[in-house]
Design a protein around this motif. Structure first.
Motif, PDB file in Angstrom:
ATOM      1  N   GLY A   1       0.645 -29.182  45.759  1.00  9.77           N
ATOM      2  CA  GLY A   1      -0.528 -29.209  44.899  1.00  9.77           C
ATOM      3  C   GLY A   1      -0.506 -28.133  43.823  1.00  9.77           C
ATOM      4  O   GLY A   1      -0.804 -28.393  42.651  1.00  9.77           O
TER       5      GLY A   1
ATOM      6  N   TYR B   1     -11.089 -23.563  43.198  1.00  6.60           N
ATOM      7  CA  TYR B   1      -9.809 -23.263  43.846  1.00  6.60           C
ATOM      8  C   TYR B   1      -8.786 -24.289  43.386  1.00  6.60           C
ATOM      9  O   TYR B   1      -9.041 -25.497  43.458  1.00  6.60           O
ATOM     10  CB  TYR B   1      -9.947 -23.335  45.369  1.00  6.60           C
ATOM     11  N   HIS B   2      -7.619 -23.807  42.926  1.00  6.04           N
ATOM     12  CA  HIS B   2      -6.614 -24.757  42.459  1.00  6.04           C
ATOM     13  C   HIS B   2      -5.218 -24.453  43.001  1.00  6.04           C
ATOM     14  O   HIS B   2      -4.249 -25.007  42.499  1.00  6.04           O
ATOM     15  CB  HIS B   2      -6.605 -24.790  40.926  1.00  6.04           C
TER      16      HIS B   2
ATOM     17  N   GLU C   1     -12.473 -29.256  40.036  1.00  6.42           N
ATOM     18  CA  GLU C   1     -12.335 -30.067  41.245  1.00  6.42           C
ATOM     19  C   GLU C   1     -13.502 -31.058  41.192  1.00  6.42           C
ATOM     20  O   GLU C   1     -14.652 -30.658  41.356  1.00  6.42           O
ATOM     21  CB  GLU C   1     -12.502 -29.207  42.495  1.00  6.42           C
TER      22      GLU C   1
ATOM     23  N   ALA D   1      -7.527 -32.324  46.679  1.00 10.74           N
ATOM     24  CA  ALA D   1      -8.246 -32.392  47.957  1.00 10.74           C
ATOM     25  C   ALA D   1      -9.174 -33.598  48.038  1.00 10.74           C
ATOM     26  O   ALA D   1      -9.352 -34.174  49.099  1.00 10.74           O
ATOM     27  CB  ALA D   1      -9.049 -31.102  48.157  1.00 10.74           C
TER      28      ALA D   1
HETATM   29  N1  PMP Z   1      -6.095 -27.780  44.403  1.00 15.44           N
HETATM   30  C1  PMP Z   1      -7.008 -28.007  45.356  1.00 15.44           C
HETATM   31  C2  PMP Z   1      -8.345 -28.556  44.963  1.00 15.44           C
HETATM   32  C3  PMP Z   1      -6.724 -27.721  46.695  1.00 15.44           C
HETATM   33  O1  PMP Z   1      -7.660 -27.908  47.628  1.00 15.44           O
HETATM   34  C4  PMP Z   1      -5.438 -27.236  47.030  1.00 15.44           C
HETATM   35  C5  PMP Z   1      -5.019 -26.929  48.463  1.00 15.44           C
HETATM   36  N2  PMP Z   1      -5.986 -26.583  49.350  1.00 15.44           N
HETATM   37  C6  PMP Z   1      -4.506 -27.023  46.002  1.00 15.44           C
HETATM   38  C7  PMP Z   1      -4.878 -27.305  44.709  1.00 15.44           C
HETATM   39  C8  PMP Z   1      -3.140 -26.473  46.267  1.00 15.44           C
HETATM   40  O2  PMP Z   1      -2.328 -27.383  46.923  1.00 15.44           O
HETATM   41  P1  PMP Z   1      -1.077 -26.840  47.763  1.00 15.44           P
HETATM   42  O3  PMP Z   1      -1.639 -26.124  48.946  1.00 15.44           O
HETATM   43  O4  PMP Z   1      -0.319 -28.080  48.134  1.00 15.44           O
HETATM   44  O5  PMP Z   1      -0.295 -25.946  46.865  1.00 15.44           O
END
Ligand code: PMP
Length: 454
Positions: A120, A153-154, A225, A262
């Protein structure tokens, strides 16, 4: 092999994600047990001593159709005998092409090109780089900044961390991060008593409108998000905010990045959360549920317009020269195709509506609990906000780690809950039964009773 022998070996060599490893030290008074999983089926995990745990959080929100799902298992076995992986630079394979075709078909209109990565955070990095690079290729080098929402959160890589706003993960690394413009969130937890989610989000949008008006010249994109800020405590907002944001981004000449990592694949009640606002972003980031929770894979969907801005003679050096070794991994793509098959074979969204209603019914009593500030739900995500003082909505101090007490108690009762601070939530796989929902919610109730005791 039993639980303790594997845990001892683990602690000798492994460093776990998002963990203060000292919490797992058996010599610590408040020692947290490490759970070694031997096998998993459906919503159940089983350890080496024969204990079972209901996976109420879909193993960090990735699992959609249960562990060891027969359809995905078979698809992977077939794929394994044909092609496990090949580089995607200069080469291609049918599984990657099929998946890109299907993602283009199921995502909102206008998202016609698919760029793969393997997690992600990398998908977020790609969307950020592509957006910046698009404007550069368009002769707009001053567009270098990003707008983000409070409490978002990203991901954890440096770019993704920079556009997030979760202090627990971000603060330490602040000196390493690019500066972003942070706008107050439409998080409906903070609406006035009696105010609707919609009215609050319309009111909240004024800050975004002002920020865009002031900074559009230097901004590449707004990243959000859609509908649920998951890691930020399952905070939720109304689709009207996305509708207004889409319109404003177009008006100001700024990209919209929808991070559906997510919330995508049915979590919010629609296949993608953006559908509830009937919008198409310029970039959509997908991962987690993309492979049904089987393999690390991610995708960034974007528009023909963005793609065309990079399509040029090589010597002009305008190409998007970003790559990950496992881009378009064949096993990951096959798991994703099997996941999309499952969505086609069954009316998953209708099933989820029934499950979401059961979750709402079973959790209705929490709202009256003296230490519950709010019960909120969007589709298959239901969250319970624990508070110290209900009328004042005063949070429990984080040092008290109340959520951890819920976690510990729930584990002892065979349910895996993993509260985010003071927020207990459920985000189960879509194969959960009514009885399992009842168990999950009963155990959460007991866990909360235990955790709020002084
Ligand atoms: N964006 C969002 C909205 C997430 O919830 C997450 C993971 N919880 C990520 C990005 C990051 O993904 P990853 O853990 O696969 O790097």
């Amino acid at each position: 092999m039993n639980n303790s022998s594997l845990v001892a070996r683990d602690l000798a060599v492994l460093w776990h994600p998002c963990t203060q490893m000292k919490d797992h030290d058996p010599r610590e008074l408040e020692n947290l047990p490490m759970i070694p999983v031997k096998s998993a089926r459906g919503v159940w995990l089983e350890d080496f001593d024969g204990n079972r745990y209901l996976d109420a959080i879909s193993s960090w929100w990735v699992n959609l159709f249960g562990h060891a799902n027969p359809t995905i298992n078979q698809a992977l076995k077939d794929q394994l005998d044909t092609l496990e992986h090949v580089l995607l630079g200069g080469f291609t394979h049918e599984t990657a092409v099929l998946l890109a075709e299907q993602l283009v078909a199921v995502t909102p209109p206008g998202l016609d090109k698919c760029f793969y990565a393997d997690n992600g955070s990398s998908a977020v990095e790609i969307a950020l780089k592509m957006s910046f690079h698009f404007w550069l290729n368009q002769g707009q080098p001053k567009k270098t900044r990003f707008i983000t929402l409070e409490n978002s959160y990203h991901g954890e890589t440096l770019g993704a961390l920079a556009v997030g706003d979760t202090p627990l993960y971000k603060k330490t690394y602040a000196p390493l991060l690019m500066e972003v413009i942070t706008v107050p969130s439409p998080d409906c937890y903070y609406r006035e008593p009696g105010e609707s989610w919609e009215a609050y989000c319309i009111r909240r949008f004024a800050d975004m409108e002002n920020t865009l008006a002031r900074h559009a010249d230097s901004v590449c994109a707004v990243i959000v998000e859609p509908l649920v800020q998951c890691a930020g405590g399952m905070r939720m907002y109304h689709p009207v905010y996305l509708e207004m944001l889409r319109e404003a981004c177009t008006r100001y000449g700024v990209h919209l990045i929808a991070d559906e990592i997510a919330v995508g694949f049915g979590r919010t009640g629609s296949l993608f959360a953006c559908e509830q606002a009937a919008i198409s972003p310029d970039f959509m980031c997908l991962s987690k549920g993309l492979t049904g929770g089987y393999l690390p894979l991610s995708a960034v969907l974007t528009t023909e317009t963005v793609y065309r801005a990079f399509y040029d003679d090589y010597r002009n050096l305008t190409g998007f020269l970003h790559s990950h070794s496992y881009t378009g991994n064949a096993l990951g793509c096959r798991a994703a195709l099997a996941t999309l098959d499952l969505f086609r074979q069954q009316d998953v969204l209708a099933g989820n509506r029934r499950l979401a209603a059961s979750m709402a019914n079973a959790a209705a009593g929490f709202a009256d609990h003296p230490h519950v500030g709010e019960v909120r739900q969007t589709g298959m995500i239901l969250a319970i906000e624990l508070v110290k003082d209900k009328p004042a909505r005063e949070a429990f101090p984080w040092r008290e780690r109340r959520g951890l007490k819920v976690y510990r108690h729930a584990l002892s009762q065979g349910v895996l809950l993993r509260p985010l601070g003071n927020v207990v939530y459920f985000m189960p796989p879509y194969v959960i039964t009514e009885q399992e929902i009842a168990l999950m919610i009963e155990v959460a109730w007991q866990g909360i009773q235990y955790a709020v005791r002084d």
